[in-house]
Motif scaffolding. Sequence first.
Motif, PDB file in Angstrom:
ATOM      1  N   TYR A   1      50.742  25.371  14.867  1.00 24.13           N
ATOM      2  CA  TYR A   1      51.727  24.320  14.621  1.00 24.13           C
ATOM      3  C   TYR A   1      52.190  24.360  13.168  1.00 24.13           C
ATOM      4  O   TYR A   1      53.378  24.187  12.871  1.00 24.13           O
TER       5      TYR A   1
ATOM      6  N   TRP B   1      36.172  13.586  26.017  1.00 25.72           N
ATOM      7  CA  TRP B   1      36.967  14.774  26.278  1.00 25.72           C
ATOM      8  C   TRP B   1      36.076  16.015  26.388  1.00 25.72           C
ATOM      9  O   TRP B   1      36.307  16.876  27.243  1.00 25.72           O
TER      10      TRP B   1
ATOM     11  N   LEU C   1      43.531  27.049  27.245  1.00 25.58           N
ATOM     12  CA  LEU C   1      43.942  25.669  26.996  1.00 25.58           C
ATOM     13  C   LEU C   1      45.077  25.614  25.979  1.00 25.58           C
ATOM     14  O   LEU C   1      46.011  24.811  26.114  1.00 25.58           O
ATOM     15  N   VAL C   2      44.992  26.451  24.953  1.00 25.36           N
ATOM     16  CA  VAL C   2      46.066  26.488  23.953  1.00 25.36           C
ATOM     17  C   VAL C   2      47.387  26.889  24.606  1.00 25.36           C
ATOM     18  O   VAL C   2      48.429  26.271  24.375  1.00 25.36           O
TER      19      VAL C   2
ATOM     20  N   ARG D   1      36.069  18.299  29.544  1.00 25.59           N
ATOM     21  CA  ARG D   1      36.355  19.735  29.396  1.00 25.59           C
ATOM     22  C   ARG D   1      35.228  20.564  30.000  1.00 25.59           C
ATOM     23  O   ARG D   1      35.486  21.595  30.645  1.00 25.59           O
TER      24      ARG D   1
ATOM     25  N   ALA E   1      48.702  24.102  26.776  1.00 29.09           N
ATOM     26  CA  ALA E   1      49.210  22.997  25.967  1.00 29.09           C
ATOM     27  C   ALA E   1      50.563  23.326  25.351  1.00 29.09           C
ATOM     28  O   ALA E   1      51.405  22.433  25.156  1.00 29.09           O
ATOM     29  N   LEU E   2      50.796  24.609  25.043  1.00 29.55           N
ATOM     30  CA  LEU E   2      52.058  25.005  24.422  1.00 29.55           C
ATOM     31  C   LEU E   2      53.183  25.194  25.431  1.00 29.55           C
ATOM     32  O   LEU E   2      54.361  25.178  25.055  1.00 29.55           O
ATOM     33  N   TRP E   3      52.838  25.381  26.683  1.00 28.34           N
ATOM     34  CA  TRP E   3      53.859  25.660  27.698  1.00 28.34           C
ATOM     35  C   TRP E   3      54.925  24.566  27.796  1.00 28.34           C
ATOM     36  O   TRP E   3      56.134  24.874  27.782  1.00 28.34           O
TER      37      TRP E   3
ATOM     38  N   ARG F   1      39.149  28.204  25.455  1.00 27.01           N
ATOM     39  CA  ARG F   1      40.003  27.746  24.360  1.00 27.01           C
ATOM     40  C   ARG F   1      41.384  28.392  24.390  1.00 27.01           C
ATOM     41  O   ARG F   1      42.404  27.709  24.267  1.00 27.01           O
TER      42      ARG F   1
ATOM     43  N   LEU G   1      45.520  25.606  17.555  1.00 30.95           N
ATOM     44  CA  LEU G   1      46.734  24.817  17.742  1.00 30.95           C
ATOM     45  C   LEU G   1      47.257  24.299  16.401  1.00 30.95           C
ATOM     46  O   LEU G   1      48.469  24.282  16.154  1.00 30.95           O
TER      47      LEU G   1
END
Length: 364
Positions: A13, A137, A153-154, A141, A157-159, A150, A9
Amino acid sequence: MHKSAAWPLAWLYAGLVVYASCYPFVDWRDQGIAPWEFLFAPMARYWTGFDVGINILGYVPLGALLTLGALRTRRNRHPLGGAVLVALLLSLAMEALQSYLPARVPSREDFLLNTLGAALGATGALLLERLGAIDRWSRVRARWFVSNSRGGLVLLALWPVALLFPAPVPLGLGQVLERVGQALADWLSDTPYLHWLPARDAELTALAPGTEMLCVALGLLIPCLLGFGIVRQLARRLVLVLVLALLAVAVTALSAALSWGPLHAWAWLDLPAQWGLLVGTLFGLGLAFSPWRASAALALVVLGLYISVLNQAPESPYFAQTLQHWEQGRFIRFHGLAQWLGWLWPYGALVYLLAQLGRRREEN
């Protein structure tokens, strides 16, 4: 040492920060000033709260993700200092590059505020670790998600970030074929290869209400099916569907408010969108009972249908005007970040699902 979703991430980013900082990537030229000249320039006369806030907030996630990655994997003895240094160098490089872009204005104040934002994010992440939030966390998780989660989840999270970019159809991610075709046509315009491109028989027409409803429903169902591959317990899958549905509504409303103003935050929620959200939620709840392999296979089918149908939707003049507002107005800082996520998220999910099916088939 643990694997952490924070690292991919963070680097993703950082890449999007580079794109957003250098957009529109045209008219590069030496303007006769040293790239570090902005460090010694007079203070800018005109500043707004939006400028200050966005320069700080834009780098908060980067500082936090770099620190979380270092804390989680134990790769750096000084996670806070390392994160701030990386963000400082990135911001310095981006401001220096803007010296060669007439459309952008390098600023010492932007550089300092970016660094401050990264420091705030890194400090917040370090405080969370000291308070035990990272360990909690990790336990959450481990309870909620499978061990190798992983990548999923990435993507999840980006959606919501991808949904920030305005789209002609609510939840319409991945509408790139028309733009790609136009870009190829421009690139090959003076070559004999232009005739190799497929010709369109007719202009795209607006989607029928039923087709729009289908796109919205599939747009919500895809992240649900993706999540079922990393969430195994039924009760948690049901919670995941409801959380994703709420996120879809909230983030799309925020995108509309940013694009057209707060008074029009719910202008997108017409009857087809309402029915699409309802149908997508109900199908997501129903499919929560399916095994992960069936969910992944169905997600591939749904993605193919979704991309095919969505790319039949034209870009209306009003939508084009909205994009121009993002590209030339104060949302230019969001443009690269949200645009690329909005374009590429479905294709990233497609690659991830194919990789997961192949890898787990080998494990079995």
